[in-house]
Scaffold this motif. Structure first.
Motif, PDB file in Angstrom:
ATOM      1  N   LEU A   1       0.836  -1.204   0.000  1.00  0.00           N
ATOM      2  CA  LEU A   1       0.000   0.000   0.000  1.00  0.00           C
ATOM      3  C   LEU A   1       0.870   1.254   0.000  1.00  0.00           C
ATOM      4  O   LEU A   1       0.536   2.248  -0.652  1.00  0.00           O
ATOM      5  N   ILE A   2       1.988   1.186   0.703  1.00  0.00           N
ATOM      6  CA  ILE A   2       2.947   2.303   0.674  1.00  0.00           C
ATOM      7  C   ILE A   2       3.464   2.490  -0.748  1.00  0.00           C
ATOM      8  O   ILE A   2       3.572   3.617  -1.237  1.00  0.00           O
ATOM      9  N   ALA A   3       3.749   1.390  -1.437  1.00  0.00           N
ATOM     10  CA  ALA A   3       4.220   1.472  -2.825  1.00  0.00           C
ATOM     11  C   ALA A   3       3.151   2.095  -3.725  1.00  0.00           C
ATOM     12  O   ALA A   3       3.470   2.893  -4.618  1.00  0.00           O
ATOM     13  N   VAL A   4       1.883   1.776  -3.484  1.00  0.00           N
ATOM     14  CA  VAL A   4       0.797   2.370  -4.261  1.00  0.00           C
ATOM     15  C   VAL A   4       0.753   3.877  -4.010  1.00  0.00           C
ATOM     16  O   VAL A   4       0.650   4.674  -4.952  1.00  0.00           O
ATOM     17  N   LEU A   5       0.853   4.274  -2.740  1.00  0.00           N
ATOM     18  CA  LEU A   5       0.859   5.704  -2.420  1.00  0.00           C
ATOM     19  C   LEU A   5       2.079   6.399  -3.014  1.00  0.00           C
ATOM     20  O   LEU A   5       1.997   7.538  -3.472  1.00  0.00           O
ATOM     21  N   HIS A   6       3.213   5.715  -3.027  1.00  0.00           N
ATOM     22  CA  HIS A   6       4.418   6.285  -3.625  1.00  0.00           C
ATOM     23  C   HIS A   6       4.182   6.554  -5.111  1.00  0.00           C
ATOM     24  O   HIS A   6       4.554   7.610  -5.632  1.00  0.00           O
ATOM     25  N   ALA A   7       3.539   5.603  -5.782  1.00  0.00           N
ATOM     26  CA  ALA A   7       3.244   5.793  -7.205  1.00  0.00           C
ATOM     27  C   ALA A   7       2.286   6.960  -7.418  1.00  0.00           C
ATOM     28  O   ALA A   7       2.349   7.642  -8.444  1.00  0.00           O
ATOM     29  N   LEU A   8       1.428   7.200  -6.450  1.00  0.00           N
ATOM     30  CA  LEU A   8       0.446   8.277  -6.565  1.00  0.00           C
ATOM     31  C   LEU A   8       1.042   9.654  -6.284  1.00  0.00           C
ATOM     32  O   LEU A   8       0.668  10.634  -6.921  1.00  0.00           O
ATOM     33  N   TYR A   9       1.990   9.720  -5.355  1.00  0.00           N
ATOM     34  CA  TYR A   9       2.488  11.017  -4.886  1.00  0.00           C
ATOM     35  C   TYR A   9       3.919  11.381  -5.305  1.00  0.00           C
ATOM     36  O   TYR A   9       4.219  12.559  -5.494  1.00  0.00           O
ATOM     37  N   ALA A  10       4.801  10.434  -5.396  1.00  0.00           N
ATOM     38  CA  ALA A  10       6.223  10.740  -5.582  1.00  0.00           C
ATOM     39  C   ALA A  10       6.483  11.449  -6.902  1.00  0.00           C
ATOM     40  O   ALA A  10       5.955  11.074  -7.949  1.00  0.00           O
ATOM     41  N   GLY A  11       7.278  12.499  -6.825  1.00  0.00           N
ATOM     42  CA  GLY A  11       7.662  13.246  -8.012  1.00  0.00           C
ATOM     43  C   GLY A  11       6.728  14.386  -8.360  1.00  0.00           C
ATOM     44  O   GLY A  11       7.003  15.171  -9.262  1.00  0.00           O
ATOM     45  N   ARG A  12       5.626  14.486  -7.660  1.00  0.00           N
ATOM     46  CA  ARG A  12       4.682  15.585  -7.927  1.00  0.00           C
ATOM     47  C   ARG A  12       5.243  16.894  -7.398  1.00  0.00           C
ATOM     48  O   ARG A  12       5.927  16.915  -6.380  1.00  0.00           O
ATOM     49  N   PRO A  13       4.898  18.000  -8.055  1.00  0.00           N
ATOM     50  CA  PRO A  13       5.236  19.295  -7.463  1.00  0.00           C
ATOM     51  C   PRO A  13       4.572  19.396  -6.085  1.00  0.00           C
ATOM     52  O   PRO A  13       3.435  18.960  -5.907  1.00  0.00           O
ATOM     53  N   LEU A  14       5.293  19.932  -5.145  1.00  0.00           N
ATOM     54  CA  LEU A  14       4.815  20.015  -3.771  1.00  0.00           C
ATOM     55  C   LEU A  14       3.417  20.623  -3.677  1.00  0.00           C
ATOM     56  O   LEU A  14       2.565  20.136  -2.947  1.00  0.00           O
TER      57      LEU A  14
END
Length: 141
Positions: A79-92
């Motif tokens: 689930l953490i990996a899913v959230l990482h895919a959703l959020y990581a790399g986005r502009p703050l």
């Protein structure tokens, strides 16, 4: 970036026939999650509200959000990996506005997680949003 990775997960979920296969895929995503340094598993990085042990360590570089995460439960690592895919790399600035609930519904996770896991997932999303909001306000991340 983040949305592309999440879209790939969603497409895989659409391809998989049943929830047992989808759970296995989530666990596999957790296995692929980079290891989190034990030194980062401190109370300040612990997510309260999760039945298992969960740590999130946010990083903001060049105005983009990222985080490392870990859990003692494999499904939660997924689930953490899913959230990482959703959020990581986005502009703050985008992070607080991400419709995590809608995205997770797209995967069907809202219907297939236990109430404890759902509560923990919401706690992780809230932590991510809080960190981003604090960073945007100039506070400590």
């Amino acid at each position: 970036m983040a949305q592309d990775e999440f879209d790939e997960i969603a497409e895989t979920f659409d391809f998989l026939d049943d929830w047992e296969e989808r759970y296995r895929h989530v666990i596999e995503l957790g296995r692929e999650l980079p290891e989190m340094d034990e030194a980062l598993k401190v109370p300040a990085n612990k997510v309260n509200g999760c039945a298992s042990q969960v740590w999130l360590f946010p990083r903001i570089e060049d105005g983009r959000f990222d985080f490392m995460g870990d859990s003692d439960a494999m499904i939660v690592r997924g689930l953490i990996a899913v959230l990482h895919a959703l959020y990581a790399g986005r502009p703050l600035a985008e992070v607080p506005g991400v419709d995590a609930s809608g995205a997770l519904k797209r995967l069907g996770l809202d219907e297939h997680l236990s109430s404890q896991r759902s509560n923990g997932l919401r706690a992780m999303v809230e932590r991510i949003r809080l960190v981003a909001a604090q960073a945007l306000d100039g506070g400590d991340a």
